[in-house]
Scaffold this motif. Sequence first.
Motif, PDB file in Angstrom:
ATOM      1  N   SER A  95      23.209  59.331  56.614  1.00 32.74           N
ATOM      2  CA  SER A  95      22.527  58.125  57.058  1.00 32.74           C
ATOM      3  C   SER A  95      21.013  58.341  57.095  1.00 32.74           C
ATOM      4  O   SER A  95      20.242  57.488  56.646  1.00 32.74           O
ATOM      5  CB  SER A  95      23.063  57.724  58.426  1.00 32.74           C
ATOM      6  N   GLU A  96      20.603  59.472  57.622  1.00 34.74           N
ATOM      7  CA  GLU A  96      19.167  59.783  57.643  1.00 34.74           C
ATOM      8  C   GLU A  96      18.596  59.798  56.228  1.00 34.74           C
ATOM      9  O   GLU A  96      17.518  59.246  55.969  1.00 34.74           O
ATOM     10  CB  GLU A  96      18.933  61.138  58.322  1.00 34.74           C
ATOM     11  N   TYR A 145      18.138  56.285  54.975  1.00 37.91           N
ATOM     12  CA  TYR A 145      16.973  55.626  55.557  1.00 37.91           C
ATOM     13  C   TYR A 145      15.683  56.111  54.900  1.00 37.91           C
ATOM     14  O   TYR A 145      14.811  55.308  54.543  1.00 37.91           O
ATOM     15  CB  TYR A 145      16.922  55.865  57.071  1.00 37.91           C
ATOM     16  N   ILE A 188      13.382  47.100  56.542  1.00 38.51           N
ATOM     17  CA  ILE A 188      14.341  48.200  56.409  1.00 38.51           C
ATOM     18  C   ILE A 188      15.757  47.690  56.680  1.00 38.51           C
ATOM     19  O   ILE A 188      16.687  47.974  55.931  1.00 38.51           O
ATOM     20  CB  ILE A 188      13.996  49.355  57.373  1.00 38.51           C
ATOM     21  N   MET A 217      18.777  47.895  54.037  1.00 39.74           N
ATOM     22  CA  MET A 217      19.917  48.774  54.320  1.00 39.74           C
ATOM     23  C   MET A 217      21.158  47.992  54.726  1.00 39.74           C
ATOM     24  O   MET A 217      22.182  48.579  55.058  1.00 39.74           O
ATOM     25  CB  MET A 217      19.570  49.742  55.457  1.00 39.74           C
ATOM     26  N   VAL A 243      18.032  49.996  63.164  1.00 40.45           N
ATOM     27  CA  VAL A 243      16.887  50.629  62.496  1.00 40.45           C
ATOM     28  C   VAL A 243      15.972  51.267  63.530  1.00 40.45           C
ATOM     29  O   VAL A 243      15.559  52.423  63.389  1.00 40.45           O
ATOM     30  CB  VAL A 243      16.111  49.595  61.660  1.00 40.45           C
TER      31      VAL A 243
END
Lengths: 218, 218
Positions: free
Chosen positions: B4-5, B8, B28, B32, B39
């Motif tokens: 996930s990081e 992002y 964002i 996403m 977020v």
Amino acid sequence: MTQSEENYLKGIYHLSHAGQQSVATNAIAEHMETKPSSVTDMLKRLAEKGLVDYQRYKGVSLTESGAQSALKVIRKHRLWEVFLVEKLDFSWDEVHEVAEQLEHIKSEQLIDRLDAHLDYPDFDPHGDPIPDKDGKFKAREKRLLSSLRPGDTGVCIGVKDSSSPFLRFLDKYGIALGSEISVTAKEEFDDSMAIRLGGQDLQISHQIASNLFVKPNR
Amino acid sequence: MTQSEENYLKGIYHLSHAGQQSVATNAIAEHMETKPSSVTDMLKRLAEKGLVDYQRYKGVSLTESGAQSALKVIRKHRLWEVFLVEKLDFSWDEVHEVAEQLEHIKSEQLIDRLDAHLDYPDFDPHGDPIPDKDGKFKAREKRLLSSLRPGDTGVCIGVKDSSSPFLRFLDKYGIALGSEISVTAKEEFDDSMAIRLGGQDLQISHQIASNLFVKPNR
DNA sequence: AAATAAATTTAGACAAAGCTAAAAATATGT
DNA sequence: ACATATTTTTAGCTTTGTCTAAATTTATTT
Ligand SMILES: [Mn+2]
Ligand SMILES: [Mn+2]
Ligand SMILES: [Mn+2]
Ligand SMILES: [Mn+2]
């Protein structure tokens, strides 16, 4: 299906010897390097989804659906291992960790095309059979080298222990899948044996001989 | 670094036009397909790890370290896309989803050997540049086809929109990377243009022309 | 300069997957 | 049969990553 669920199913599949026996919570915990309480939690989730038969305190076994899922993961793992060795020149002791990740990629198309690209291999770099799309695979007659007797010969077709140290040991002494091995002598005392392969004579311990699978000649 | 990081960081990298501008929380979230509150949570975690500069209500930008991480993921994504197209015969509209998964596989060795296996490609199947191990990549002069004028010619070198429908449209009309395109006419009214490629004449809308990158000939 | 709108953050929940410590069930030894 | 040991489960807590609803800050109108 999460990665963790897939890993549990695969673990249970192996521990149950291909879905035969039922498996204990502690055995799973040890195999997965986790705690028994975590295993219990996961078994409840897997049971909820119909992937395992589970009654508390009674151990667990895979359902038909759970076994099929496990076989799909195993198929992917082993195909990726073949890819890494055949196409990217990894050695057989370097592939397992990466395959542990690649086995979780979700795409039927990918794995089918990878299978074709590799020319539909039947066995992975460690001699383990690769299930087909329906989870079926070829069984081979295989025996531990340690069960052969002086005068017997065979072809090396797999390893029981596929840890890096063992595989590198085999590399060092020129023992590979496909190697012709003949047993020239066996020591009663420690079960070590003298073998001949590729012109050279080797003395190997029982620990080595009992981790090598051979297809005996005759 | 979690998947996930990584997602992002990659999203922020793209939204900030390669780390130039700062990016808004809502942008964002939209990119996403998640909620702004999620977020915000993630931005705090990334800031904690020194991957982004974040002050509440002020938007966010990548640190040097964050940009490098994003570039590593982008490198993997694009190399895998090349692999899928070149080695497994995927078409360029089928690779993105699978590459979204493969980009998170952690193994330096794997990606280096994949790069070598593919003969160190500079661009992915959509014409996007592939960063090297240090995050550097070749910039090319590229302009939107829509910016050319009658009489101009160029080579198709990339797509701005890489959605399946657009890519399949291009396939249908024989427009591919490397295609020589000459603009024969342009309609003032709707900005559609007549182009010639590979012997055939085509009439394309502004929507098409403004999603194709070309390298203009002189 | 207020009032209103839009963007962003906070607060509080939830699910997945793990942990520790304690309780409960089962197995074993005498 | 009963005490002890082992195995397994439960209870309660943690982290990651998500959500909704409410609060807050910033931006835009009037
Ligand atoms: Mn393996
Ligand atoms: Mn293997
Ligand atoms: Mn892509
Ligand atoms: Mn691409």
